[in-house]
Design an enzyme around this catalytic site. Sequence first.
Site, PDB file in Angstrom:
ATOM      1  N   LYS A 143      -2.213  85.762  45.515  1.00  0.00           N
ATOM      2  CA  LYS A 143      -1.562  84.535  45.065  1.00  0.00           C
ATOM      3  C   LYS A 143      -0.056  84.676  45.192  1.00  0.00           C
ATOM      4  O   LYS A 143       0.436  85.815  45.102  1.00  0.00           O
ATOM      5  CB  LYS A 143      -1.943  84.169  43.627  1.00  0.00           C
ATOM      6  CG  LYS A 143      -1.997  85.280  42.594  1.00  0.00           C
ATOM      7  CD  LYS A 143      -0.829  86.137  42.288  1.00  0.00           C
ATOM      8  CE  LYS A 143       0.442  85.560  41.748  1.00  0.00           C
ATOM      9  NZ  LYS A 143       1.462  86.610  41.404  1.00  0.00           N
ATOM     10  N   TYR A 227      -0.229  81.390  37.122  1.00  0.00           N
ATOM     11  CA  TYR A 227      -1.258  81.811  36.158  1.00  0.00           C
ATOM     12  C   TYR A 227      -1.403  80.768  35.052  1.00  0.00           C
ATOM     13  O   TYR A 227      -2.502  80.482  34.582  1.00  0.00           O
ATOM     14  CB  TYR A 227      -0.894  83.150  35.508  1.00  0.00           C
ATOM     15  CG  TYR A 227      -0.998  84.344  36.412  1.00  0.00           C
ATOM     16  CD1 TYR A 227      -2.200  85.024  36.559  1.00  0.00           C
ATOM     17  CD2 TYR A 227       0.103  84.816  37.102  1.00  0.00           C
ATOM     18  CE1 TYR A 227      -2.304  86.131  37.382  1.00  0.00           C
ATOM     19  CE2 TYR A 227       0.018  85.923  37.928  1.00  0.00           C
ATOM     20  CZ  TYR A 227      -1.184  86.571  38.063  1.00  0.00           C
ATOM     21  OH  TYR A 227      -1.278  87.674  38.885  1.00  0.00           O
TER      22      TYR A 227
HETATM   23  P1  NDP Z   1       5.638  94.985  46.300  1.00  0.00           P
HETATM   24  O1  NDP Z   1       7.032  94.639  46.598  1.00  0.00           O
HETATM   25  O2  NDP Z   1       5.395  96.068  45.318  1.00  0.00           O
HETATM   26  O3  NDP Z   1       4.884  95.411  47.653  1.00  0.00           O
HETATM   27  C1  NDP Z   1       4.873  94.615  48.800  1.00  0.00           C
HETATM   28  C2  NDP Z   1       4.574  95.507  50.002  1.00  0.00           C
HETATM   29  O4  NDP Z   1       4.524  94.677  51.156  1.00  0.00           O
HETATM   30  C3  NDP Z   1       5.648  96.550  50.290  1.00  0.00           C
HETATM   31  O5  NDP Z   1       5.502  97.734  49.564  1.00  0.00           O
HETATM   32  C4  NDP Z   1       5.441  96.777  51.775  1.00  0.00           C
HETATM   33  O6  NDP Z   1       4.338  97.653  51.965  1.00  0.00           O
HETATM   34  C5  NDP Z   1       4.992  95.417  52.278  1.00  0.00           C
HETATM   35  N1  NDP Z   1       6.054  94.673  52.945  1.00  0.00           N
HETATM   36  C6  NDP Z   1       6.050  94.306  54.239  1.00  0.00           C
HETATM   37  N2  NDP Z   1       7.147  93.615  54.558  1.00  0.00           N
HETATM   38  C7  NDP Z   1       7.893  93.542  53.433  1.00  0.00           C
HETATM   39  C8  NDP Z   1       9.163  92.970  53.140  1.00  0.00           C
HETATM   40  N3  NDP Z   1       9.871  92.296  54.061  1.00  0.00           N
HETATM   41  N4  NDP Z   1       9.648  93.090  51.895  1.00  0.00           N
HETATM   42  C9  NDP Z   1       8.941  93.726  50.946  1.00  0.00           C
HETATM   43  N5  NDP Z   1       7.733  94.291  51.177  1.00  0.00           N
HETATM   44  C10 NDP Z   1       7.209  94.208  52.410  1.00  0.00           C
HETATM   45  O7  NDP Z   1       4.889  93.661  45.878  1.00  0.00           O
HETATM   46  P2  NDP Z   1       3.578  93.508  44.992  1.00  0.00           P
HETATM   47  O8  NDP Z   1       2.584  94.531  45.377  1.00  0.00           O
HETATM   48  O9  NDP Z   1       3.952  93.414  43.568  1.00  0.00           O
HETATM   49  O10 NDP Z   1       3.094  92.036  45.432  1.00  0.00           O
HETATM   50  C11 NDP Z   1       2.457  91.791  46.668  1.00  0.00           C
HETATM   51  C12 NDP Z   1       1.664  90.497  46.580  1.00  0.00           C
HETATM   52  O11 NDP Z   1       0.672  90.637  45.601  1.00  0.00           O
HETATM   53  C13 NDP Z   1       2.478  89.263  46.189  1.00  0.00           C
HETATM   54  O12 NDP Z   1       2.014  88.150  46.885  1.00  0.00           O
HETATM   55  C14 NDP Z   1       2.204  89.093  44.713  1.00  0.00           C
HETATM   56  O13 NDP Z   1       2.288  87.749  44.289  1.00  0.00           O
HETATM   57  C15 NDP Z   1       0.783  89.616  44.619  1.00  0.00           C
HETATM   58  N6  NDP Z   1       0.495  90.200  43.315  1.00  0.00           N
HETATM   59  C16 NDP Z   1      -0.602  89.790  42.659  1.00  0.00           C
HETATM   60  C17 NDP Z   1      -0.924  90.311  41.442  1.00  0.00           C
HETATM   61  C18 NDP Z   1      -2.163  89.861  40.741  1.00  0.00           C
HETATM   62  O14 NDP Z   1      -2.325  90.204  39.576  1.00  0.00           O
HETATM   63  N7  NDP Z   1      -3.058  89.133  41.383  1.00  0.00           N
HETATM   64  C19 NDP Z   1      -0.066  91.299  40.778  1.00  0.00           C
HETATM   65  C20 NDP Z   1       1.062  91.701  41.581  1.00  0.00           C
HETATM   66  C21 NDP Z   1       1.318  91.159  42.793  1.00  0.00           C
HETATM   67  P3  NDP Z   1       4.322  98.771  53.103  1.00  0.00           P
HETATM   68  O15 NDP Z   1       5.453  99.698  52.769  1.00  0.00           O
HETATM   69  O16 NDP Z   1       2.989  99.380  52.951  1.00  0.00           O
HETATM   70  O17 NDP Z   1       4.509  98.081  54.413  1.00  0.00           O
END
Ligand code: NDP
Length: 372
Positions: A143, A227
């Site tokens: 989401k 949410y």
């Molecule tokens: P993070 O910033 O922690 O991680 C995002 C990951 O995406 C990065 O670590 C990286 O992984 C990759 N990535 C690729 N391109 C980019 C960029 N340009 N900038 C930043 N990151 C990039 O985010 P979250 O894990 O917190 O969130 C990711 C998604 O999950 C969002 O859409 C958020 O809304 C959703 N979410 C949902 C939750 C829920 O409870 N359902 C809870 C938290 C988040 P890599 O290094 O492996 O390439």
Amino acid sequence: MKKNQSSRRKFIYTTGITALGLPLLSSFSNCNPSTQNKKTMNKNKLGVALVGLGGYATSQLAPALLQTAHCYLAGIVTGTPSKAAAWKEKYNIPDKNIYNYDTYDAIKDNPDIDIIYVVLPNSMHAAYTIRGFEAGKHVICEKPMALSVTECDAMIAAAKKANKFLSIGYRLHYDPYNLEMVRLAKDKVYGDVKKITSGFGFNAQKGIWRLDKKLAGGGPLMDLGIYCMQGLMYVTGMEPVAVTAQQSPISDATKFIDIEETLTCQFEMPKGIRAEFVTSYTDSHNFLKAEAENGWFQISPAFNYYGLKGKTSDGKKVEFAPLSQQAKQMDGIALSIKEGKPSKVPGEMGRRDVKIIEAIYEAMRTGKRVIV
Ligand code: NDP
């Protein structure tokens, strides 16, 4: 929209292992990632590839995939080589199941991967979901589903063309506390719901992608308010006909450059039900409260992964055995795929929410009531 803090006589709803269909977390304390992931142990499970190994994938989804009965962590897609090495070691992922964003499309030739789970920043959801379908896989997308209804339509069309399932990562549809709110409303335990309020907010750190409109699509509404919107809708079983919304003054113009900081929103629901929420990247909120003809029921915190608490106007405490929402969610989705049944959290639901978000932003900008 204040939380009711009064302490009440305790009544515990105990929900056992069988009722939830999931074992207690403690039963998994001996799970060994390096053995859990072996294909022999997983022959009846669907293989999941996590795309984007950030906070959520690392701290919630991967550990949850050690507890699932219908799916397992089969592969990863990451732009960070050091993460690939660490995950390979920790979860015993074979080299052939490790991809980066350039090699991602080659996943189409990998029979180990059945489901792609997109856990990237919001602006990347649509492209990686569509490429996932083009690779012939089912997709779970986090989401908010995408930045616009136009993107959502393209994602749904890609799913249909591939004849695969699209689900959104709405974990609270599998959470017993939120489901209990739904039950109390649906069964009219306290009569008809007349008013429903919700809030979700926290202090977001400066510099994260969530504050960058290009990557996030908006502010706390996209991330946290969604949410609240969901809560107002699944508890009442209704969708808003129109919305109004107000943005609070920005406290730090260097932090909140082109996104809202705090937003309040009112849903005009059928039958005159009052529904409103607040979402913020500065103030703390975490509750969902329904006021009915003969009493109220609420959860607070309502949206966390663990430690949710529920209570009612007649002093009942709503309590369930701890579980992993994400394990339950991914198992629920995997099982529906195995059985060829529609997802409980389909792309159409994600699209509905993005459509409402677009209406809320229009209402916030114009100060007008916007029909959804
Ligand atoms: P993070 O910033 O922690 O991680 C995002 C990951 O995406 C990065 O670590 C990286 O992984 C990759 N990535 C690729 N391109 C980019 C960029 N340009 N900038 C930043 N990151 C990039 O985010 P979250 O894990 O917190 O969130 C990711 C998604 O999950 C969002 O859409 C958020 O809304 C959703 N979410 C949902 C939750 C829920 O409870 N359902 C809870 C938290 C988040 P890599 O290094 O492996 O390439």
